[in-house]
Design a protein around this motif. Structure first.
Motif, PDB file in Angstrom:
ATOM      1  N   ILE A  92      -5.549  -6.215  -3.721  1.00 43.22           N
ATOM      2  CA  ILE A  92      -4.820  -5.006  -3.308  1.00 43.22           C
ATOM      3  C   ILE A  92      -3.314  -5.412  -3.353  1.00 43.22           C
ATOM      4  O   ILE A  92      -2.613  -4.055  -3.433  1.00 43.22           O
ATOM      5  N   ARG A  93      -3.011  -6.557  -3.143  1.00 46.48           N
ATOM      6  CA  ARG A  93      -1.573  -6.646  -3.181  1.00 46.48           C
ATOM      7  C   ARG A  93      -0.731  -6.563  -4.232  1.00 46.48           C
ATOM      8  O   ARG A  93       0.372  -6.067  -4.410  1.00 46.48           O
ATOM      9  N   LEU A  94      -1.719  -6.448  -5.573  1.00 48.23           N
ATOM     10  CA  LEU A  94      -1.124  -6.177  -6.794  1.00 48.23           C
ATOM     11  C   LEU A  94      -0.773  -4.719  -7.032  1.00 48.23           C
ATOM     12  O   LEU A  94       0.034  -4.354  -7.462  1.00 48.23           O
ATOM     13  N   MET A  95      -1.540  -3.790  -6.128  1.00 43.00           N
ATOM     14  CA  MET A  95      -0.970  -2.392  -6.335  1.00 43.00           C
ATOM     15  C   MET A  95       0.154  -2.203  -5.344  1.00 43.00           C
ATOM     16  O   MET A  95       1.001  -1.285  -5.942  1.00 43.00           O
ATOM     17  N   VAL A  96       0.663  -2.927  -4.337  1.00 38.45           N
ATOM     18  CA  VAL A  96       1.930  -2.933  -3.767  1.00 38.45           C
ATOM     19  C   VAL A  96       3.058  -3.394  -4.571  1.00 38.45           C
ATOM     20  O   VAL A  96       3.881  -2.858  -4.727  1.00 38.45           O
ATOM     21  N   LEU A  97       2.747  -4.382  -5.354  1.00 38.80           N
ATOM     22  CA  LEU A  97       3.806  -4.909  -6.044  1.00 38.80           C
ATOM     23  C   LEU A  97       3.903  -3.888  -7.415  1.00 38.80           C
ATOM     24  O   LEU A  97       5.110  -4.023  -7.729  1.00 38.80           O
ATOM     25  N   ALA A  98       2.937  -3.247  -7.973  1.00 37.07           N
ATOM     26  CA  ALA A  98       2.882  -2.241  -8.965  1.00 37.07           C
ATOM     27  C   ALA A  98       4.350  -1.111  -8.316  1.00 37.07           C
ATOM     28  O   ALA A  98       4.929  -0.572  -9.003  1.00 37.07           O
ATOM     29  N   LEU A  99       4.019  -0.702  -7.032  1.00 33.04           N
ATOM     30  CA  LEU A  99       4.753   0.303  -6.273  1.00 33.04           C
ATOM     31  C   LEU A  99       6.276  -0.245  -6.522  1.00 33.04           C
ATOM     32  O   LEU A  99       7.171   0.669  -6.869  1.00 33.04           O
ATOM     33  N   GLN A 100       6.243  -1.605  -6.041  1.00 38.13           N
ATOM     34  CA  GLN A 100       7.606  -2.053  -6.029  1.00 38.13           C
ATOM     35  C   GLN A 100       8.358  -2.210  -7.331  1.00 38.13           C
ATOM     36  O   GLN A 100       9.498  -2.143  -7.662  1.00 38.13           O
TER      37      GLN A 100
END
Length: 259
Positions: A92-100
């Motif tokens: 799930i955190r990788l999805m936030v990192l993709a947005l960043q």
């Protein structure tokens, strides 16, 4: 120790051991869960949230008891549960990192990389990245992230039973695919900014070729900055809606290989 705690909590020893293992997995997930595991949230609040999620998930399991097994040490089972929780949270955190990452690419493409945002991430990053990350996390929480996360944690026991370590080869293949997917998603979300920057630099080169004496860089810098802000205003709703859909797909199947 377990017998004393079980007597205090009015639980059987097997039930208390099961709750501790569930809390270990849930706590690891909560440490990386967007919106709930951010660094600006106090540690006591995170602990309370982990206990609340752990109680909900533990009550959803068909067999929340852990019976003594001499072949598997309880501490080893806790380590396995923590590792599984970290895998789920990382997906799930990788999805936030993709947005960043998308925000960083967009800022670099539109000459806005020098404008940093503060307080949202441990490391300084462009303001566009912070805006997209905060807006995306807010959208996810508003659309029921807590319910989806609880269902995800409960379903994870169907694929990865309690105390059983996943094969290392499968974890390596899964991690490689997830990281590659995150980078591909980040670049895809930043595509409007990259295309606009390419067209801008192409036009700037043509103008400079036609009029070498004109300082086109100084004239065009305000244009690309204003264009980047305009694209952000127009594209942000589409970017966030698409990203939220991908996040929901990840929450439904965090352990599956990306297609």
């Amino acid at each position: 120790m377990f017998q004393g705690l079980a007597a205090i909590l009015d639980l059987t020893e097997a039930g208390l051991a099961g709750f501790i293992l569930v809390f270990t997995r849930i706590g690891a997930v909560m440490a990386l869960l967007p919106g709930f595991g951010e660094r600006m949230i106090p540690a006591r609040v995170k602990l309370g949230l982990a206990l609340a999620f752990g109680t909900v998930v533990w009550s959803m399991l068909p067999d929340p008891l852990v019976r003594p097994d001499p072949e598997r040490a309880f501490f080893l089972m806790m380590l396995i549960e923590a590792a599984i929780g970290l895998l789920l949270g990382l997906a799930i955190r990788l999805m936030v990192l993709a947005l960043q990452l998308a925000g960083s690419i967009a800022a670099q493409s539109t000459a806005l990389a020098q404008i940093f945002g503060a307080g949202a991430t441990p490391d300084p990053m462009p303001a566009i990245g912070n805006i997209l990350m905060l807006a995306g996390v807010t959208l996810a929480v508003a659309s029921g992230l807590h319910v989806k996360a609880a269902l995800l944690m409960a379903r994870s026991y169907e694929i990865l039973p309690m105390g059983l370590a996943p094969p290392a080869a499968d974890v390596a293949a899964w991690g490689t695919a997830r990281v590659a997917q995150a980078f591909a998603l980040g670049f895809s979300l930043a595509a409007p900014f990259v295309i606009a920057a390419f067209a801008y630099n192409l036009a700037l080169g043509a103008i400079n070729k036609a009029m070498p004496q004109l300082m086109v860089a100084f004239i065009g810098a305000p244009a690309i900055t204003a264009g980047g802000l305009l694209i952000l205003m127009l594209a942000a709703p589409v970017i966030l809606t698409y990203w939220n859909g991908r996040l929901d797909a990840t929450l439904l199947d965090p352990l599956g290989l990306p297609r």
